[in-house]
Write an enzyme that holds these catalytic residues in place. Structure first.
Site, PDB file in Angstrom:
ATOM      1  CG  ASP A   1      -1.872   1.197   1.239  1.00  0.00           C
ATOM      2  OD1 ASP A   1      -2.326   1.581   0.146  1.00  0.00           O
ATOM      3  OD2 ASP A   1      -2.159   1.745   2.312  1.00  0.00           O
ATOM      4  CB  SER A   2       0.393   4.710  -1.105  1.00  0.00           C
ATOM      5  OG  SER A   2      -0.891   4.918  -0.564  1.00  0.00           O
TER       6      SER A   2
ATOM      7  CE1 TYR B   1       3.286   5.681  -3.501  1.00  0.00           C
ATOM      8  CE2 TYR B   1       2.273   3.842  -4.658  1.00  0.00           C
ATOM      9  CZ  TYR B   1       3.329   4.369  -3.939  1.00  0.00           C
ATOM     10  OH  TYR B   1       4.420   3.580  -3.680  1.00  0.00           O
ATOM     11  N   GLY B   2      -2.235   9.285  -4.579  1.00  0.00           N
ATOM     12  CA  GLY B   2      -3.408   9.832  -5.266  1.00  0.00           C
ATOM     13  C   GLY B   2      -3.144  11.088  -6.076  1.00  0.00           C
TER      14      GLY B   2
ATOM     15  CB  CYS C   1      -2.373   1.094  -2.903  1.00  0.00           C
ATOM     16  SG  CYS C   1      -2.185   2.760  -3.555  1.00  0.00           S
ATOM     17  CG  ASN C   2      -8.842   1.827  -3.880  1.00  0.00           C
ATOM     18  OD1 ASN C   2      -9.621   1.225  -4.589  1.00  0.00           O
ATOM     19  ND2 ASN C   2      -8.823   1.684  -2.565  1.00  0.00           N
ATOM     20  CB  SER C   3      -3.446   5.460  -6.295  1.00  0.00           C
ATOM     21  OG  SER C   3      -4.235   6.388  -5.592  1.00  0.00           O
TER      22      SER C   3
ATOM     23  CD  GLU D   1      -3.749   8.748   7.132  1.00  0.00           C
ATOM     24  OE1 GLU D   1      -3.052   9.753   7.227  1.00  0.00           O
ATOM     25  OE2 GLU D   1      -3.451   7.761   6.416  1.00  0.00           O
TER      26      GLU D   1
ATOM     27  CB  CYS E   1     -10.768   4.641   0.195  1.00  0.00           C
ATOM     28  SG  CYS E   1      -9.394   5.341   1.137  1.00  0.00           S
ATOM     29  CB  THR E   2      -7.178   0.519   2.093  1.00  0.00           C
ATOM     30  OG1 THR E   2      -6.338   1.655   1.927  1.00  0.00           O
ATOM     31  CG2 THR E   2      -7.067  -0.393   0.899  1.00  0.00           C
ATOM     32  CG  HIS E   3      -7.513   5.434   5.065  1.00  0.00           C
ATOM     33  ND1 HIS E   3      -6.668   5.265   4.008  1.00  0.00           N
ATOM     34  CD2 HIS E   3      -6.755   5.990   6.051  1.00  0.00           C
ATOM     35  CE1 HIS E   3      -5.461   5.712   4.338  1.00  0.00           C
ATOM     36  NE2 HIS E   3      -5.490   6.145   5.563  1.00  0.00           N
TER      37      HIS E   3
END
Lengths: 248, 248
Positions: B7-8, B39-40, B70-72, B148, B180-182
């Site tokens: 992941d980023s 990365y977005g 990571c979605n990006s 976060e 989104c992984t968050h």
């Protein structure tokens, strides 16, 4: 006379706005390193390297001053920038502290900023050097994404203020240092929550320093040019909104 | 058997958690590129370069699978990663879409994600390929900084839900893609606001795909190792909190 303004992203527009409105330069060249924002999570040597690259870019425009409108760069790269520049370099942190040097030394100072800025202790160190004793540091990182989303007042902002400041006696705060270039856009909300506090705004502090220490006078006209290392359209669109300027 | 999870930053821990709990591998190697997050806002060629570097790093551990959490990176670098890897590479976007392929094609799908993920149209494109017609895309960027900061329920989150979803008939939503992984960390709040919706969680979708398409079976024990390109302490501290694992 030309002035370079450098930030890691778009937040520095709050500083550029004050310099533009004060008309101290014929032209402002704004550079936002949007391809590498944020600097806050990068290590020191990387931030220094990026800052020196920004300086090199701005030298192309024969600037007479460099304003470092980025707290991360101001806290770690200012000495290296001063060494490499043949013109004055001013950072937002030193300007912010200088702006309050004549305030009472027992003033209750609320210091706000990102986690990195607060943890760097740079503001606290300079404030103590000036003799200030009552400093309350508060990292308020959610303010940045809120401003970037254009959310600067209302219920969400009020809730976030309660989250960060619930344990602070708000009426007793005399000075608030807005230690992040995004925060001046929240001015209305700060005034609503801290009725007796004077807000210390990096842009206004820079203007004060330029006038007092460098005797710069108001020009008839002042223009701004905008550059970004990525997504310049986004920078221009924010500048239109935030600078209240038709010339962007 | 070993699995690399890339992941980023720290968000991919939500994916790692599900894989860890499912015990499909003897060992998970997690790499968060925290020095270069997010990365977005980077351009495609940069994201591809960073993703290939992550792959090279993870090859050191003789991994048998690579999960791109990571979605990006999933939206732009998955083909290049597949070319360079001699083992299966699975991205969260394809897994998320695959997880709902047997749902009714007229289901009302709320697609949430960062601005970049929504604007990339990658989810929308794959969903339409599968025959889904009713897709409501919503960029919900404030969810990332909230998670976060550890703020996953309560007044602020409720206000932000109202901000993003006030124009949506919440009771009519059948499926919500947490793109989104968050976002899985906001599960409770999603369930509170969308009472009739099934939540599609990237981590669970990945586990489902690993079980169904690769016939992976539960091991007796599964461990995780964590690596970050910057600030590994922060990653480890988040992992302790988020993975509910004593072995981190």
């Amino acid at each position: 006379m030309k002035c370079g303004v450098f930030d890691s992203g778009i937040g520095g527009l709050s500083v550029a706005r004050e310099i533009l409105n004060a008309k101290l330069f014929d032209e402002i060249i704004y550079f936002g390193d949007t391809a590498r924002v944020p600097y806050g999570n990068k290590n020191e040597s990387t931030i220094i390297r990026y800052s020196l690259e920004a300086l090199e870019f701005l030298k192309n425009f024969d600037i007479d001053f460099l304003i470092v409108a980025c707290n991360s760069a101001s806290s770690v790269a200012i000495e290296e920038l001063k060494k490499e520049a043949s013109f004055p370099v001013i950072g937002v942190i030193e300007a912010g502290v200088k702006a309050i040097e004549n305030e009472k030394k027992d003033a209750n100072i609320l210091l706000t900023g990102t986690k990195r800025t607060i943890n760097s202790q740079k503001y606290q160190h300079l404030l103590k050097q000036k003799g200030f004793k009552k400093i309350i540091p508060k990292a308020t990182p959610l303010f940045v994404p809120l401003v970037e989303e254009g959310i600067v007042e209302g219920k969400i902002v009020d809730e976030v203020f309660d989250l960060y400041f619930h344990d602070i006696k708000k009426d007793e705060i005399d000075l608030i240092i807005l230690g992040c270039t995004h925060y001046p856009f929240l001015e209305k909300s700060f005034k609503k929550h801290f009725k007796n506090a004077k807000l210390i705004h990096s842009g206004q502090a820079i203007v004060k320093m330029l006038k007092n220490d460098f005797s710069l006078k108001e020009k008839k006209e002042s223009k701004i040019k905008l550059f970004a290392s990525d997504n310049p359209e986004e920078l221009r669109s924010r500048a239109k909104e935030w600078l209240n300027s038709s010339q962007v």
